[in-house]
Structures are given as C-alpha cells and as structure tokens.
Design a protein around this motif. Sequence first.
Motif, short mmCIF file in Angstrom:
data_model
loop_
_atom_site.label_atom_id
_atom_site.label_comp_id
_atom_site.label_asym_id
_atom_site.label_seq_id
_atom_site.Cartn_x
_atom_site.Cartn_y
_atom_site.Cartn_z
N TRP A 121 0.83 -1.21 0.00
CA TRP A 121 0.00 0.00 0.00
C TRP A 121 0.86 1.25 0.00
O TRP A 121 2.09 1.20 0.10
N GLU A 127 0.16 6.57 -4.16
CA GLU A 127 -0.51 5.31 -4.44
C GLU A 127 0.43 4.17 -4.06
O GLU A 127 1.65 4.35 -4.01
N SER A 129 0.22 0.49 -5.14
CA SER A 129 0.35 -0.78 -5.84
C SER A 129 1.78 -0.95 -6.35
O SER A 129 2.47 0.03 -6.62
N GLU A 130 2.20 -2.19 -6.48
CA GLU A 130 3.53 -2.45 -7.03
C GLU A 130 3.49 -2.42 -8.56
O GLU A 130 4.29 -1.74 -9.19
N SER A 132 1.75 -1.49 -12.22
CA SER A 132 0.95 -0.41 -12.77
C SER A 132 0.44 -0.82 -14.15
O SER A 132 0.99 -1.73 -14.78
N ARG A 137 -0.93 3.71 -11.26
CA ARG A 137 -0.84 2.88 -10.08
C ARG A 137 -2.12 3.00 -9.27
O ARG A 137 -2.89 3.93 -9.45
N GLU A 141 -2.37 -3.15 -3.43
CA GLU A 141 -2.30 -4.37 -4.23
C GLU A 141 -2.25 -5.58 -3.29
O GLU A 141 -1.53 -5.58 -2.30
N PHE A 159 -5.76 -5.43 -7.73
CA PHE A 159 -5.66 -4.00 -7.45
C PHE A 159 -6.90 -3.52 -6.69
O PHE A 159 -7.99 -4.06 -6.86
N THR A 231 -10.92 -4.20 -10.42
CA THR A 231 -10.47 -3.82 -9.09
C THR A 231 -11.38 -4.30 -7.96
O THR A 231 -12.56 -4.59 -8.16
#
Length: 297
Positions: A121, A127, A129-130, A132, A137, A141, A159, A231
Amino acid sequence: MKSLCFAFYLILQCIFGKGEGAQWCYAVEECSGCIGPRDWQTLDGSKCGGPAQSPINVVTGNLKYNSQLKPFTFVGYDKAYNYTMTNNGHSAFIDLSRTSMSIKDGGLSGTYNIVQLHFHWGSEMSEGSEHSINGERFPMELHIVHNSSGGHLAVLGFFYEENTSNNTKYDGIINGLNMITSKGSIANVTNLRLVDLIPESRELELYYRYNGSLTTPNCDEIVTWTLFPNTIKLSKGQLEAFYKNLNFTVNDKMEENFRPVQKLNGRIVQTSDAISVLSQTVTLIIPVLLSLLFFTS
C-alpha cells in the motif's frame, strides 16, 4: 539550528549508515540504515539485479493474446477458515499454508497450493500498488501466493480502488489491523472466505500474464504472475487503515511498502482477452489504411 543539524544527520545516515549485515527495507525506511530497493542487488544471495524482475508496468497496447489463458479453477476459496494475520515488519501477512486451497487451469501446468497472502500500500501522498497499468498505479495491491511441487510460484495480483462505502467483506481484516501495530504482533481473523476478498468469478476471466520474480529479496525469478485489472473496492477509511495502523518500527509508520517497477527487458505480457487485442490492432491499422487511401486517390 537544531532542526538543520538533525536534517544533516539524516542525510549522513542515508549515505553512510548502511553497515555490514544491514537488512533490506523499502525506500521510505532507507535513512534508518537499512538497504532500500535501489540497492537490493547488493544483498548476500540476492537475485534482485536479474533480467526478469517484478513488478512491471503493463502496457495494454503491447499485450499478446494467448488462447491457453482460460478461467482459473479456485479450489476451496469458498470455504470459511480462521486465520492469524501478522505484522511481519514489511506488510500485513496471512499464513494460508495449512488450508486445502489451491488453483489450477488458467494457463498453469498442474495444481498450485496456496501459501500466503499479503498487501502492498501507499500513504496519504502516494498510491501503493507495485504493478501499474499504462503508468497508472492503484492505492493498494493484494498478492495471493501459491506454489507447485517443483518449487515454482504462481502469484495472483489484485488492485484496489477507492469507493464511497465500506466493503463489509473486509471487516475482519480491517478490524484486525488495529491489533497488529507493531512488528511481530498477531490478530485472529475468523470465519473468512477468500472468495469474498477478490472480484466475482466473471471479472476474473480477464487477466494479464508474465514471468517474473518475487518483489522482495531475494527476488528469485521463479514466479508466474497473473494480474487482474478488475479492481476490488474499499472505502477511503478502509484503505487508510493499513498505513495508519501498522508500523515498520516503534517510531516509523508502515507506509509505501512497494518496490518500484522494473524493466521488462523484452518479456512478453500476455492477456486472456482476445477482443481487446483485436480492437487495439484495428485501432492501429485504421490510420494506416486511411493514409494509403488518401495518397492513392
């Protein structure tokens, strides 16, 4: 004057504070003397400088359709279990290895048994997420890790997106975050079904596939990655609960626990969606056809 001296001290720590035997950490922690992502390849036994690293940025215009990427079969995901969630110093981690859950199909060879899940996080400013998609991003995640008998891993990546209302299916996890503030602390999460944490089955038919690595040291390149672009919805308060409750250390909030995207190095990212690839191809071809018509008329 004191504040200037302290700032100078932090700079010196970032430059010189990484002694022998230093542990790995995320970029936001580097000034505490640990080794951040840009230097993970210097760790003993590290594979973090390899050619097939994760995470990556998925460019949807470059996806290749693979007809073998059929829907997954999720075994046991609909069963309710009691879990322990741990602050392992890097994330909120749930050990799933004692359950009978597994995945098969989805273009995988054989069955992969579930091992664990964890989250990545951001913060109020970033943002988290790892991976994208087209440079975008997401707030957070989820990684659900599975392994095969041969030691290969299949990781499912999901995501998150901010929603106006709470996702009540996440109540057990969100409430548990209050109890795992410090590293090593544990919370019980009861009667939780994994199927409730992820999108509905029809939304899981669309996914992206590539070969990569673990996103934490030693970054072994043994992972078949599956990323689902549809998502999971959580409210702002639920997303904030991760980076406002957990700490890396006593004084450091657990924020921005993600690795930056890595170079693709010629790898092909595949998709289960033939229609999107076809539409992208048509979009690219139409201007060429129009220009040919213009010059030949």
